[in-house]
Write a protein that holds these residues in place. Structure first.
Motif, mmCIF file in Angstrom:
data_model
loop_
_atom_site.group_PDB
_atom_site.id
_atom_site.type_symbol
_atom_site.label_atom_id
_atom_site.label_comp_id
_atom_site.label_asym_id
_atom_site.label_seq_id
_atom_site.Cartn_x
_atom_site.Cartn_y
_atom_site.Cartn_z
ATOM 1 N N LEU A 283 0.844 -1.197 0.000
ATOM 2 C CA LEU A 283 0.000 0.000 0.000
ATOM 3 C C LEU A 283 0.874 1.240 0.000
ATOM 4 N N TYR A 284 0.626 2.122 -0.955
ATOM 5 C CA TYR A 284 1.376 3.372 -1.045
ATOM 6 C C TYR A 284 0.422 4.553 -1.009
ATOM 7 N N ALA A 285 0.723 5.506 -0.137
ATOM 8 C CA ALA A 285 0.000 6.779 -0.099
ATOM 9 C C ALA A 285 1.034 7.871 0.136
ATOM 10 N N SER A 286 1.187 8.761 -0.817
ATOM 11 C CA SER A 286 2.191 9.816 -0.667
ATOM 12 C C SER A 286 1.776 10.770 0.448
ATOM 13 N N GLY A 287 2.766 11.250 1.194
ATOM 14 C CA GLY A 287 2.482 12.158 2.296
ATOM 15 C C GLY A 287 1.776 11.504 3.459
ATOM 16 N N SER A 288 2.081 10.227 3.707
ATOM 17 C CA SER A 288 1.306 9.438 4.670
ATOM 18 C C SER A 288 1.883 9.429 6.081
ATOM 19 N N GLY A 289 2.845 10.316 6.362
ATOM 20 C CA GLY A 289 3.490 10.291 7.662
ATOM 21 C C GLY A 289 2.543 10.393 8.838
ATOM 22 N N GLY A 290 1.439 11.116 8.665
ATOM 23 C CA GLY A 290 0.482 11.260 9.753
ATOM 24 C C GLY A 290 -0.484 10.108 9.889
ATOM 25 N N LEU A 291 -0.387 9.127 8.966
ATOM 26 C CA LEU A 291 -1.382 8.048 8.941
ATOM 27 C C LEU A 291 -0.770 6.651 9.049
ATOM 28 N N LEU A 292 0.513 6.540 9.333
ATOM 29 C CA LEU A 292 1.177 5.241 9.225
ATOM 30 C C LEU A 292 0.512 4.153 10.051
ATOM 31 N N GLU A 293 0.183 4.443 11.297
ATOM 32 C CA GLU A 293 -0.429 3.417 12.136
ATOM 33 C C GLU A 293 -1.794 2.999 11.589
ATOM 34 N N ARG A 294 -2.522 3.951 11.051
ATOM 35 C CA ARG A 294 -3.826 3.627 10.461
ATOM 36 C C ARG A 294 -3.665 2.819 9.188
ATOM 37 N N ILE A 295 -2.647 3.142 8.403
ATOM 38 C CA ILE A 295 -2.389 2.372 7.185
ATOM 39 C C ILE A 295 -2.030 0.930 7.534
ATOM 40 N N ALA A 296 -1.213 0.741 8.557
ATOM 41 C CA ALA A 296 -0.864 -0.625 8.983
ATOM 42 C C ALA A 296 -2.089 -1.393 9.435
ATOM 43 N N ALA A 297 -3.094 -0.675 9.970
ATOM 44 C CA ALA A 297 -4.313 -1.324 10.464
ATOM 45 C C ALA A 297 -5.160 -1.927 9.346
ATOM 46 N N THR A 298 -4.826 -1.615 8.095
ATOM 47 C CA THR A 298 -5.559 -2.224 6.975
ATOM 48 C C THR A 298 -5.266 -3.713 6.856
#
Length: 385
Positions: A283-298
């Motif tokens: 999973l790639y989302a540019s500018g995702s520094g504020g969302l990393l933990e939420r992205i991992a939760a996917t």
């Protein structure tokens, strides 16, 4: 607390002919993920072994936007075939373009030449990709009636050339690298479709999200069902890993990401894992520094970081069970060979041993010197843990 700290000095993993490129101060140890000490499966591409936590001797490497734009061979094809859709929807051209960087640089991942908007025509959403302008959606979707007209995607009917191209790529690459497919994430696809193309402020989709959320959720669900099916189709036809691009999800605040992106990403991943449990999903989302933990939760297997996130910080925040990809600044490829070498080893050091795919933090920039790309791959493949 660092996981799997290895007490080997960093400089000791360098080939001798590369050590001179490093600054004198680099002598720290390699932090990183916990590596499962499984025997390397030599029949599997390095990239798959790395993602699955198998012990590998170096990080695999490929680059986003690997095929095209900066390569003279690609520019020559563009002169003969100026339409992007023709280049991305013709089997022979897709295969030729996908293999151009493979033949020159031998990356560890060979990604399908396509576009995240390719499924739209099959969903009754007419579009084009116009040179100098980018994607154009001819009838932007913003009403319940228009969402009702959006069809769920049946890839074998709408994009048979994608499956055919992937099958050919698997035969051509012959497991010497992993063949990668990709799809767009629901919120990103919806952003293009509602905005009518690219956007700076995303005011139209945010207006829809905050004034008519039911309409947007209905559209997001159609993209979710369709993209899960598209990933399955790509895997069935040769893709050995698939990257999901949620390029515009980071335009959402964290609370809105949890409403308009996260549940749909999780649904896609859960659906695919039921039918293809061994298929690595990135999973790639540019500018995702504020969302990393939420992205991992996917539940995704690999989180691809852009260059605005410190790799060591990203590793710490994501934890040892999620593989990471990235994250050299694409602009570094305009620098000296010494700088490129230094940044590669800094990234590898911070990522730690195992569960790391070396990549850029975004796609290659137009005008990047090909000789610098060649140097990037040469150095990257010379790394040893």
């Amino acid at each position: 607390m660092l996981c799997g700290v290895v007490s080997t000095p960093f400089t000791s993993i360098l080939p001798r002919n590369k050590q001179s490129y490093l600054p004198k101060s680099v002598s720290c140890s390699l932090p990183g993920a916990v590596v499962e000490h499984k025997a390397t499966n030599v029949a599997e591409p390095l990239l798959l072994n790395a993602v699955r936590g198998v012990e590998v001797d170096r990080p695999p490497v490929w680059l986003m936007r690997q095929a095209g734009r900066y390569m003279k061979s690609y520019q020559a094809i563009c002169e003969k075939h100026p339409s992007f859709r023709e280049r991305s929807e013709n089997v022979d051209l897709v295969v030729e373009i996908s293999l151009q960087p493979w033949k020159v640089f031998k990356p560890d991942g060979v990604i399908l030449f396509s576009d995240i908007l390719t499924p739209l025509s099959g969903m009754n959403i007419p579009f084009d990709i116009v040179k100098g302008k980018g994607p154009v959606i001819f009838d932007p979707v913003y009403s319940a009636g228009q969402v009702d007209q959006v069809r769920e995607f049946i890839p074998e009917e709408s994009v048979p050339y994608v499956g055919e191209a992937l099958s050919i790529l698997r035969k051509e690459v012959d497991n010497k690298a992993a063949v990668l497919g990709f799809v767009g994430a629901p919120f990103t696809l919806a952003s293009y479709v509602v905005e009518g193309g690219s956007s700076k402020h995303f005011s139209k989709i945010k207006r829809l999200a905050f004034s008519e959320p039911k309409i947007l959720h209905s559209l997001l669900q159609k993209f979710t069902t369709s993209m899960a099916r598209y990933i399955q189709y790509q895997a069935d036809n040769g893709a050995q890993a698939v990257q999901i691009f949620d390029s515009w999800a980071t335009e959402l605040s964290p609370v809105d990401f949890e409403q308009f992106s996260l549940p749909y990403l999780k649904q896609i991943i859960d659906t695919v894992k039921k039918s293809h449990p061994e298929l690595p999903l990135i999973l790639y989302a540019s500018g995702s520094g504020g969302l990393l933990e939420r992205i991992a939760a996917t539940g995704v297997d690999v989180v691809s970081l852009d260059w605005t996130v410190d790799m060591a910080d990203g590793r710490r925040r994501l934890g040892p069970n999620v593989a990471i990809q990235g994250n050299v600044d694409p602009g570094v490829l305009f620098g000296s060979k010494e700088l490129i070498t230094d940044r590669i080893y800094d990234t590898v050091k911070k990522a730690g041993i195992g569960k790391h795919i070396l990549n850029l933090g975004h796609g290659i920039v137009v005008g990047t010197p090909e000789e610098n790309v060649a140097h990037f791959f040469e150095v990257a493949k010379g790394v040893r843990y």
